[in-house]
Write a protein that holds these residues in place. Structure first.
Motif, PDB file in Angstrom:
ATOM      1  N   GLU A  25       8.323  18.412 -35.365  1.00 52.86           N
ATOM      2  CA  GLU A  25       7.865  17.697 -36.563  1.00 52.86           C
ATOM      3  C   GLU A  25       8.114  16.197 -36.426  1.00 52.86           C
ATOM      4  OE1 GLU A  25       6.229  17.171 -40.315  1.00 52.86           O
ATOM      5  OE2 GLU A  25       6.375  19.091 -39.237  1.00 52.86           O
ATOM      6  N   ARG A  26       9.292  15.830 -35.941  1.00 45.52           N
ATOM      7  CA  ARG A  26       9.660  14.420 -35.826  1.00 45.52           C
ATOM      8  C   ARG A  26       8.889  13.720 -34.720  1.00 45.52           C
ATOM      9  NH1 ARG A  26      16.082  13.653 -35.953  1.00 45.52           N
ATOM     10  NH2 ARG A  26      15.338  11.491 -35.935  1.00 45.52           N
ATOM     11  N   SER A  27       8.518  14.483 -33.694  1.00 47.47           N
ATOM     12  CA  SER A  27       7.814  13.871 -32.557  1.00 47.47           C
ATOM     13  C   SER A  27       6.296  14.049 -32.626  1.00 47.47           C
ATOM     14  CB  SER A  27       8.332  14.466 -31.246  1.00 47.47           C
ATOM     15  OG  SER A  27       8.107  15.874 -31.195  1.00 47.47           O
ATOM     16  N   GLY A  28       5.803  14.650 -33.708  1.00 44.03           N
ATOM     17  CA  GLY A  28       4.368  14.821 -33.869  1.00 44.03           C
ATOM     18  C   GLY A  28       3.753  15.858 -32.961  1.00 44.03           C
ATOM     19  N   ARG A  29       4.523  16.890 -32.591  1.00 42.24           N
ATOM     20  CA  ARG A  29       4.014  17.929 -31.695  1.00 42.24           C
ATOM     21  C   ARG A  29       4.075  19.307 -32.350  1.00 42.24           C
ATOM     22  NH1 ARG A  29       6.760  16.106 -25.879  1.00 42.24           N
ATOM     23  NH2 ARG A  29       6.108  13.915 -25.984  1.00 42.24           N
ATOM     24  N   THR A  30       3.770  19.345 -33.620  1.00 39.17           N
ATOM     25  CA  THR A  30       3.844  20.603 -34.345  1.00 39.17           C
ATOM     26  C   THR A  30       2.781  21.593 -33.886  1.00 39.17           C
ATOM     27  OG1 THR A  30       2.444  19.674 -36.076  1.00 39.17           O
ATOM     28  CG2 THR A  30       4.823  19.531 -36.399  1.00 39.17           C
ATOM     29  N   LEU A  31       3.088  22.872 -34.046  1.00 41.27           N
ATOM     30  CA  LEU A  31       2.142  23.952 -33.768  1.00 41.27           C
ATOM     31  C   LEU A  31       1.710  24.519 -35.107  1.00 41.27           C
ATOM     32  CD1 LEU A  31       4.087  25.733 -30.859  1.00 41.27           C
ATOM     33  CD2 LEU A  31       2.319  23.973 -30.667  1.00 41.27           C
ATOM     34  N   ASP A  32       0.495  24.248 -35.516  1.00 35.53           N
ATOM     35  CA  ASP A  32       0.043  24.618 -36.853  1.00 35.53           C
ATOM     36  C   ASP A  32      -0.743  25.918 -36.812  1.00 35.53           C
ATOM     37  OD1 ASP A  32      -0.657  24.729 -39.470  1.00 35.53           O
ATOM     38  OD2 ASP A  32      -1.965  22.970 -39.456  1.00 35.53           O
ATOM     39  N   ASP A  33      -0.117  26.994 -37.327  1.00 40.02           N
ATOM     40  CA  ASP A  33      -0.831  28.273 -37.449  1.00 40.02           C
ATOM     41  C   ASP A  33      -0.882  28.724 -38.902  1.00 40.02           C
ATOM     42  OD1 ASP A  33       1.770  28.999 -37.912  1.00 40.02           O
ATOM     43  OD2 ASP A  33       1.860  30.577 -36.390  1.00 40.02           O
ATOM     44  N   GLY A  34      -0.687  27.771 -39.813  1.00 38.75           N
ATOM     45  CA  GLY A  34      -0.740  28.088 -41.242  1.00 38.75           C
ATOM     46  C   GLY A  34       0.605  28.352 -41.865  1.00 38.75           C
ATOM     47  N   ARG A  35       1.659  28.476 -41.043  1.00 33.61           N
ATOM     48  CA  ARG A  35       2.984  28.721 -41.576  1.00 33.61           C
ATOM     49  C   ARG A  35       3.732  27.404 -41.757  1.00 33.61           C
ATOM     50  NH1 ARG A  35       4.694  33.736 -37.661  1.00 33.61           N
ATOM     51  NH2 ARG A  35       3.558  32.458 -36.149  1.00 33.61           N
ATOM     52  N   SER A  36       4.840  27.460 -42.474  1.00 35.57           N
ATOM     53  CA  SER A  36       5.571  26.241 -42.812  1.00 35.57           C
ATOM     54  C   SER A  36       6.265  25.620 -41.611  1.00 35.57           C
ATOM     55  CB  SER A  36       6.618  26.548 -43.904  1.00 35.57           C
ATOM     56  OG  SER A  36       6.001  27.054 -45.063  1.00 35.57           O
ATOM     57  N   LEU A  37       6.625  26.437 -40.624  1.00 42.79           N
ATOM     58  CA  LEU A  37       7.327  25.961 -39.445  1.00 42.79           C
ATOM     59  C   LEU A  37       6.476  26.151 -38.203  1.00 42.79           C
ATOM     60  CD1 LEU A  37      10.858  27.515 -40.150  1.00 42.79           C
ATOM     61  CD2 LEU A  37      10.123  25.168 -40.584  1.00 42.79           C
ATOM     62  N   SER A  38       6.814  25.407 -37.153  1.00 39.96           N
ATOM     63  CA  SER A  38       6.142  25.582 -35.871  1.00 39.96           C
ATOM     64  C   SER A  38       6.804  26.736 -35.123  1.00 39.96           C
ATOM     65  CB  SER A  38       6.247  24.299 -35.041  1.00 39.96           C
ATOM     66  OG  SER A  38       5.506  23.264 -35.638  1.00 39.96           O
ATOM     67  N   PHE A  39       6.089  27.839 -34.978  1.00 44.30           N
ATOM     68  CA  PHE A  39       6.644  29.032 -34.365  1.00 44.30           C
ATOM     69  C   PHE A  39       6.256  29.102 -32.889  1.00 44.30           C
ATOM     70  CE2 PHE A  39       7.428  30.224 -38.620  1.00 44.30           C
ATOM     71  CZ  PHE A  39       8.327  31.269 -38.616  1.00 44.30           C
ATOM     72  N   LEU A  40       7.233  29.373 -32.055  1.00 45.02           N
ATOM     73  CA  LEU A  40       6.984  29.645 -30.640  1.00 45.02           C
ATOM     74  C   LEU A  40       6.811  31.145 -30.462  1.00 45.02           C
ATOM     75  CD1 LEU A  40       9.715  27.316 -29.129  1.00 45.02           C
ATOM     76  CD2 LEU A  40       7.254  27.014 -28.825  1.00 45.02           C
ATOM     77  N   GLY A  41       5.714  31.550 -29.853  1.00 42.64           N
ATOM     78  CA  GLY A  41       5.472  32.970 -29.635  1.00 42.64           C
ATOM     79  C   GLY A  41       6.421  33.546 -28.600  1.00 42.64           C
ATOM     80  N   GLY A  42       6.496  34.866 -28.562  1.00 40.25           N
ATOM     81  CA  GLY A  42       7.363  35.527 -27.603  1.00 40.25           C
ATOM     82  C   GLY A  42       7.112  37.013 -27.584  1.00 40.25           C
ATOM     83  N   LEU A  43       7.853  37.704 -26.753  1.00 37.85           N
ATOM     84  CA  LEU A  43       7.704  39.149 -26.640  1.00 37.85           C
ATOM     85  C   LEU A  43       8.047  39.850 -27.942  1.00 37.85           C
ATOM     86  CD1 LEU A  43       7.073  41.467 -24.678  1.00 37.85           C
ATOM     87  CD2 LEU A  43       9.501  41.469 -24.015  1.00 37.85           C
ATOM     88  N   ALA A  44       9.087  39.374 -28.629  1.00 36.85           N
ATOM     89  CA  ALA A  44       9.517  39.958 -29.906  1.00 36.85           C
ATOM     90  C   ALA A  44       9.199  38.989 -31.027  1.00 36.85           C
ATOM     91  CB  ALA A  44      11.011  40.255 -29.874  1.00 36.85           C
ATOM     92  N   GLU A  45       8.320  39.416 -31.937  1.00 38.63           N
ATOM     93  CA  GLU A  45       7.965  38.603 -33.089  1.00 38.63           C
ATOM     94  C   GLU A  45       8.126  39.435 -34.364  1.00 38.63           C
ATOM     95  OE1 GLU A  45       4.817  35.619 -30.823  1.00 38.63           O
ATOM     96  OE2 GLU A  45       4.036  37.170 -32.159  1.00 38.63           O
ATOM     97  N   GLY A  46       7.510  38.993 -35.441  1.00 37.99           N
ATOM     98  CA  GLY A  46       7.709  39.661 -36.712  1.00 37.99           C
ATOM     99  C   GLY A  46       7.263  41.111 -36.734  1.00 37.99           C
ATOM    100  N   ALA A  78       9.295  27.647 -23.166  1.00 35.95           N
ATOM    101  CA  ALA A  78       8.077  27.135 -23.792  1.00 35.95           C
ATOM    102  C   ALA A  78       8.376  25.916 -24.660  1.00 35.95           C
ATOM    103  CB  ALA A  78       7.421  28.231 -24.626  1.00 35.95           C
ATOM    104  N   GLY A  79       9.476  25.958 -25.416  1.00 38.37           N
ATOM    105  CA  GLY A  79       9.828  24.841 -26.267  1.00 38.37           C
ATOM    106  C   GLY A  79      10.168  23.589 -25.479  1.00 38.37           C
ATOM    107  N   TYR A  80      10.923  23.776 -24.396  1.00 37.47           N
ATOM    108  CA  TYR A  80      11.299  22.622 -23.557  1.00 37.47           C
ATOM    109  C   TYR A  80      10.052  21.975 -22.948  1.00 37.47           C
ATOM    110  CZ  TYR A  80      13.517  19.896 -19.873  1.00 37.47           C
ATOM    111  OH  TYR A  80      13.912  18.869 -19.057  1.00 37.47           O
ATOM    112  N   ARG A  81       9.152  22.802 -22.459  1.00 35.83           N
ATOM    113  CA  ARG A  81       7.932  22.282 -21.845  1.00 35.83           C
ATOM    114  C   ARG A  81       7.047  21.580 -22.876  1.00 35.83           C
ATOM    115  NH1 ARG A  81       6.208  27.392 -17.887  1.00 35.83           N
ATOM    116  NH2 ARG A  81       7.682  26.883 -16.198  1.00 35.83           N
ATOM    117  N   ALA A  82       6.980  22.156 -24.076  1.00 35.22           N
ATOM    118  CA  ALA A  82       6.126  21.563 -25.111  1.00 35.22           C
ATOM    119  C   ALA A  82       6.643  20.212 -25.589  1.00 35.22           C
ATOM    120  CB  ALA A  82       6.020  22.520 -26.304  1.00 35.22           C
ATOM    121  N   LEU A  83       7.958  20.002 -25.508  1.00 37.78           N
ATOM    122  CA  LEU A  83       8.552  18.758 -26.004  1.00 37.78           C
ATOM    123  C   LEU A  83       8.773  17.708 -24.932  1.00 37.78           C
ATOM    124  CD1 LEU A  83      11.188  20.319 -28.439  1.00 37.78           C
ATOM    125  CD2 LEU A  83       9.044  19.172 -29.070  1.00 37.78           C
TER     126      LEU A  83
END
Length: 209
Positions: A144-165, A203-208
């Motif tokens: 959010e602070r660096s302008g690299r948000t992932l917008d999928d309609g949710r309030s936070l930027s979620f990183l995908g993974g093998l285990a999700e909701g 994924a987070g480290y690479r994205a930032l």
């Protein structure tokens, strides 16, 4: 792993359900609160070994968790000043963490009391949840602070993974249905969530960068 697919499939049904309950007395925050209470009830029921009651409360809790967002978006689309998306998103993710953690503890208490199950698999699940939560909350804040948000309609930027909701809902339901094998399920689930943690860290480290 399948959250994006399910979101596409469930967006319209959930939107229709949100339309049915769109009355002034029902607000997104109240639905979130109901989901929180139901989730805590599921945890207590599991601790008391009321497995089927715990299962019903768990599923109803997750249904409420799926409805608060569509109702909030519907209200904002109709009246942009209807509510603060940030406050609602904060309450929602906080409630999710409370429910996930408490239901793990509830199942652990019930399984150890009823079947003499060991505690350590459930502690590993909680540790994996802690790491996952730290990773995606830290990523969301920094993105959010660096302008690299992932917008999928949710309030936070979620990183995908093998285990999700979706996988979490299924696994928590499985160890209520097959409570005698809850600790074995917990071992497998802890490994899966740990792998997801590694995926999100990379994924987070690479994205930032």
């Amino acid at each position: 792993m399948i959250d994006q697919y399910l979101r596409r499939k469930l967006d319209q049904p959930l939107a229709r359900c949100a339309a049915l309950i769109d009355i002034p007395a029902i607000t997104p925050d109240r639905i979130t609160g109901v989901g929180l209470v139901l989730g805590l009830g599921s945890a207590v029921s599991a601790g008391l070994q009321w497995w089927w009651v715990a299962l019903v409360l768990w599923l109803l809790s997750r249904l409420a968790d799926g409805l608060d967002g569509p109702l909030a978006r519907r209200r904002r689309a109709r009246t942009p000043t209807a509510g603060d998306a940030g406050a609602g998103g904060f309450f929602d993710i906080t409630a999710d963490f409370i429910v996930y953690g408490s239901t793990v503890v509830g199942v652990a208490v019930g399984a150890t009391s009823a079947y003499g199950a060991p505690w350590w698999p459930f502690l590993l699940v909680l540790l994996a949840y802690y790491i996952n939560g730290t990773v995606f909350l830290a990523f969301s804040s920094i993105a959010e602070r660096s302008g690299r948000t992932l917008d999928d309609g949710r309030s936070l930027s979620f990183l995908g993974g093998l285990a999700e909701g979706a996988e979490t809902v299924v696994v928590h339901a499985l160890w209520l249905v097959f409570s005698a094998f809850a600790w074995q399920i917990a071992v497998v689930w802890a490994v899966v969530v740990a792998v997801s943690s590694v995926q999100r860290i990379i994924a987070g480290y690479r994205a930032l960068r």
